[in-house]
Design an enzyme around this catalytic site. Structure first.
Site, PDB file in Angstrom:
ATOM      1  N   LYS A  68      50.875  53.581  16.242  1.00  0.00           N
ATOM      2  CA  LYS A  68      49.778  54.523  16.418  1.00  0.00           C
ATOM      3  C   LYS A  68      48.971  54.178  17.686  1.00  0.00           C
ATOM      4  O   LYS A  68      48.941  53.014  18.092  1.00  0.00           O
ATOM      5  CB  LYS A  68      48.888  54.399  15.180  1.00  0.00           C
ATOM      6  CG  LYS A  68      47.902  55.487  14.971  1.00  0.00           C
ATOM      7  CD  LYS A  68      47.243  55.277  13.603  1.00  0.00           C
ATOM      8  CE  LYS A  68      46.201  56.335  13.361  1.00  0.00           C
ATOM      9  NZ  LYS A  68      45.216  56.473  14.424  1.00  0.00           N
ATOM     10  N   GLY A  69      48.318  55.167  18.245  1.00  0.00           N
ATOM     11  CA  GLY A  69      47.474  54.929  19.422  1.00  0.00           C
ATOM     12  C   GLY A  69      46.408  53.886  19.118  1.00  0.00           C
ATOM     13  O   GLY A  69      45.801  53.915  18.054  1.00  0.00           O
ATOM     14  N   GLY A  70      46.209  52.946  20.024  1.00  0.00           N
ATOM     15  CA  GLY A  70      45.128  51.971  19.887  1.00  0.00           C
ATOM     16  C   GLY A  70      45.461  50.723  19.079  1.00  0.00           C
ATOM     17  O   GLY A  70      44.640  49.817  18.989  1.00  0.00           O
ATOM     18  N   GLY A 104      47.599  48.416  19.765  1.00  0.00           N
ATOM     19  CA  GLY A 104      47.825  47.231  20.604  1.00  0.00           C
ATOM     20  C   GLY A 104      49.205  47.189  21.262  1.00  0.00           C
ATOM     21  O   GLY A 104      49.692  46.109  21.600  1.00  0.00           O
ATOM     22  N   THR A 143      50.152  48.318  24.292  1.00  0.00           N
ATOM     23  CA  THR A 143      50.053  47.875  25.686  1.00  0.00           C
ATOM     24  C   THR A 143      49.708  46.386  25.739  1.00  0.00           C
ATOM     25  O   THR A 143      50.276  45.632  26.535  1.00  0.00           O
ATOM     26  CB  THR A 143      48.985  48.706  26.431  1.00  0.00           C
ATOM     27  OG1 THR A 143      49.339  50.082  26.317  1.00  0.00           O
ATOM     28  CG2 THR A 143      48.899  48.332  27.894  1.00  0.00           C
ATOM     29  N   ASP A 174      53.930  55.593  29.124  1.00  0.00           N
ATOM     30  CA  ASP A 174      52.819  56.390  28.584  1.00  0.00           C
ATOM     31  C   ASP A 174      52.254  57.289  29.687  1.00  0.00           C
ATOM     32  O   ASP A 174      51.884  56.793  30.742  1.00  0.00           O
ATOM     33  CB  ASP A 174      51.734  55.418  28.085  1.00  0.00           C
ATOM     34  CG  ASP A 174      50.661  56.126  27.280  1.00  0.00           C
ATOM     35  OD1 ASP A 174      50.615  57.374  27.318  1.00  0.00           O
ATOM     36  OD2 ASP A 174      49.878  55.426  26.625  1.00  0.00           O
TER      37      ASP A 174
HETATM   38  N1  LIG Z   1      44.268  41.259  19.030  1.00  0.00           N
HETATM   39  C1  LIG Z   1      43.305  41.954  19.664  1.00  0.00           C
HETATM   40  N2  LIG Z   1      42.031  41.504  19.672  1.00  0.00           N
HETATM   41  C2  LIG Z   1      41.062  42.181  20.302  1.00  0.00           C
HETATM   42  N3  LIG Z   1      41.238  43.350  20.928  1.00  0.00           N
HETATM   43  C3  LIG Z   1      42.483  43.867  20.950  1.00  0.00           C
HETATM   44  C4  LIG Z   1      43.583  43.197  20.334  1.00  0.00           C
HETATM   45  N4  LIG Z   1      44.679  43.944  20.523  1.00  0.00           N
HETATM   46  C5  LIG Z   1      44.305  45.021  21.241  1.00  0.00           C
HETATM   47  N5  LIG Z   1      42.986  44.974  21.495  1.00  0.00           N
HETATM   48  C6  LIG Z   1      42.196  45.984  22.213  1.00  0.00           C
HETATM   49  O1  LIG Z   1      42.358  47.235  21.546  1.00  0.00           O
HETATM   50  C7  LIG Z   1      42.376  48.302  22.489  1.00  0.00           C
HETATM   51  C8  LIG Z   1      43.665  49.118  22.331  1.00  0.00           C
HETATM   52  O2  LIG Z   1      44.775  48.298  22.628  1.00  0.00           O
HETATM   53  P1  LIG Z   1      46.044  48.837  23.423  1.00  0.00           P
HETATM   54  O3  LIG Z   1      46.953  47.693  23.622  1.00  0.00           O
HETATM   55  O4  LIG Z   1      45.616  49.609  24.638  1.00  0.00           O
HETATM   56  O5  LIG Z   1      46.630  49.863  22.332  1.00  0.00           O
HETATM   57  P2  LIG Z   1      47.798  50.962  22.471  1.00  0.00           P
HETATM   58  O6  LIG Z   1      48.574  50.637  23.697  1.00  0.00           O
HETATM   59  O7  LIG Z   1      48.596  50.811  21.219  1.00  0.00           O
HETATM   60  O8  LIG Z   1      47.119  52.281  22.518  1.00  0.00           O
HETATM   61  C9  LIG Z   1      42.253  47.666  23.851  1.00  0.00           C
HETATM   62  O9  LIG Z   1      40.914  47.687  24.243  1.00  0.00           O
HETATM   63  C10 LIG Z   1      42.695  46.220  23.614  1.00  0.00           C
HETATM   64  O10 LIG Z   1      42.096  45.310  24.515  1.00  0.00           O
HETATM   65 MG   LIG Z   2      49.022  51.852  25.364  1.00  0.00          MG
END
Ligand SMILES: Nc1ncnc2c1ncn2[C@@H]1O[C@H](COP(=O)(O)OP(=O)(O)O)[C@@H](O)[C@H]1O
Ligand SMILES: [Mg+2]
Length: 309
Positions: A10-12, A14, A16, A39
């Site tokens: 799902k979006g958000g 983690g 990336t 993406d």
């Molecule tokens: N383990 C973690 N602890 C703290 N913040 C996190 C963690 N994993 C991801 N984030 C934060 O959550 C947000 C979304 O992560 P992201 O990797 O961009 O998600 P996605 O690519 O799935 O949409 C970003 O701001 C990222 O820094």
């Molecule tokens: Mg992403």
């Protein structure tokens, strides 16, 4: 040999973050790694703190990164289709190709084809220079569509191939009965039929992508400690099962982010599981990414790759 890595979810959740962290860890371990964002709303460059474009850019020793330029791939795909159509149907040029392609640009399917051919390009042109390619994927809906494209289009192309064979056979019959028939001017034989040849080459390309996804890729599902991301993970699992793409691991990210209760669905519990704590101080630098605790997943990827080699 599994040497492509995908993070789905799902979006958000983690994707990336974990793609960047795994790519960095593998590179620091001495592997040559390319991390590529698929993406359309790129933020891989933000995560790695490097400005990226469609070609590999060095991030640090052993690690290159790129952000696929999807708009460019959409235009390239449309241009190739237009040329193909012109070549094969030159007698039918009264057809208004421009308005047709204007519509096709926004048609369902176009974006996932663009992603697919971008992956093919990375796989065939760039991957041979690396030990691993890590893909940072778009939101689930688009990811599932491009992952299912080779199988679905493969069926279409198989049907079209049969149809073309029948047309050629009918032409042969007509020419046999009447050698002066205008049909004799067209191709009657598979070996010199452009359309038949093109269908064959599309089939080969799609089959290679199907093999890449189902046999040479680590497919990781990322979830957070919340029910919605789990439901989405179940949908991904069902869809990948239907496509005979095996799942490799489950990444539970942001563990401890809330007190809310959640339950890992029974259908996902058989997967090797990797947990990452929620980092309250945030993730800002590349060192922050590596210290998220990615080593166990890296070791798993390295060991699996050895056993499937
Ligand atoms: N383990 C973690 N602890 C703290 N913040 C996190 C963690 N994993 C991801 N984030 C934060 O959550 C947000 C979304 O992560 P992201 O990797 O961009 O998600 P996605 O690519 O799935 O949409 C970003 O701001 C990222 O820094
Ligand atoms: Mg992403």
């Amino acid at each position: 040999m599994r040497d492509s890595v995908f993070f789905l979810g799902k979006g958000g959740v983690g994707k990336t973050t974990l793609s960047s962290a795994l790519a960095l860890a593998l590179a620091r371990h001495g592997k040559r790694v390319l991390v590529a964002s698929l993406d359309p709303a790129h933020n891989l460059g933000d995560s790695l703190k490097v400005k990226l474009n469609g070609e590999p850019k060095n991030v640090e020793k052993n690690l290159d990164a790129l952000e696929v330029n999807l708009a460019w791939w959409v235009d390239k795909y449309l241009e190739e289709s237009r040329e193909q159509l012109k070549l094969n149907y030159s007698y039918n040029m009264t057809l208004n190709l421009d308005s047709f392609f204007g519509i096709l640009k926004y048609s369902p399917g176009t974006e996932e084809y663009a992603v697919l051919w971008a992956i093919e390009d990375i796989h065939s042109r760039l991957a041979p220079s690396y030990d691993f390619v890590v893909f940072d994927t778009p939101p689930t809906a688009l990811s599932l569509r491009f992952l299912s494209m080779p199988a679905i289009s493969g069926l279409w192309v198989a049907e079209l191939t049969k149809l073309r064979e029948r047309i050629l056979k009918d032409r042969q019959t007509i020419v046999r009965l009447d050698p002066d028939s205008p049909v004799a001017k067209g191709t009657v034989d598979k070996s010199d039929d452009k359309v038949y040849g093109k269908l064959g080459s599309i089939r080969t390309r799609l089959a290679a992508l199907e093999v890449l996804f189902s046999k040479h890729s680590f497919m990781n599902i990322v979830v957070n400690p919340d029910q919605l991301s789990m439901y989405e993970a179940l949908r991904i699992k069902d869809e990948l099962e239907r496509l005979s793409i095996p799942l490799s691991a489950l990444c539970l990210n942001k563990h401890g982010v809330s007190e809310a209760t959640y339950e890992l669905p029974a259908e996902l519990r058989h997967l090797p599981q990797f947990t990452y704590s929620f980092s309250r101080d945030g993730i800002f630098t590349r060192d922050d990414l590596v210290s998220i605790g990615i080593e166990p997943l890296m070791n798993y990827v390295l060991s699996e790759r050895k056993t499937t080699r």
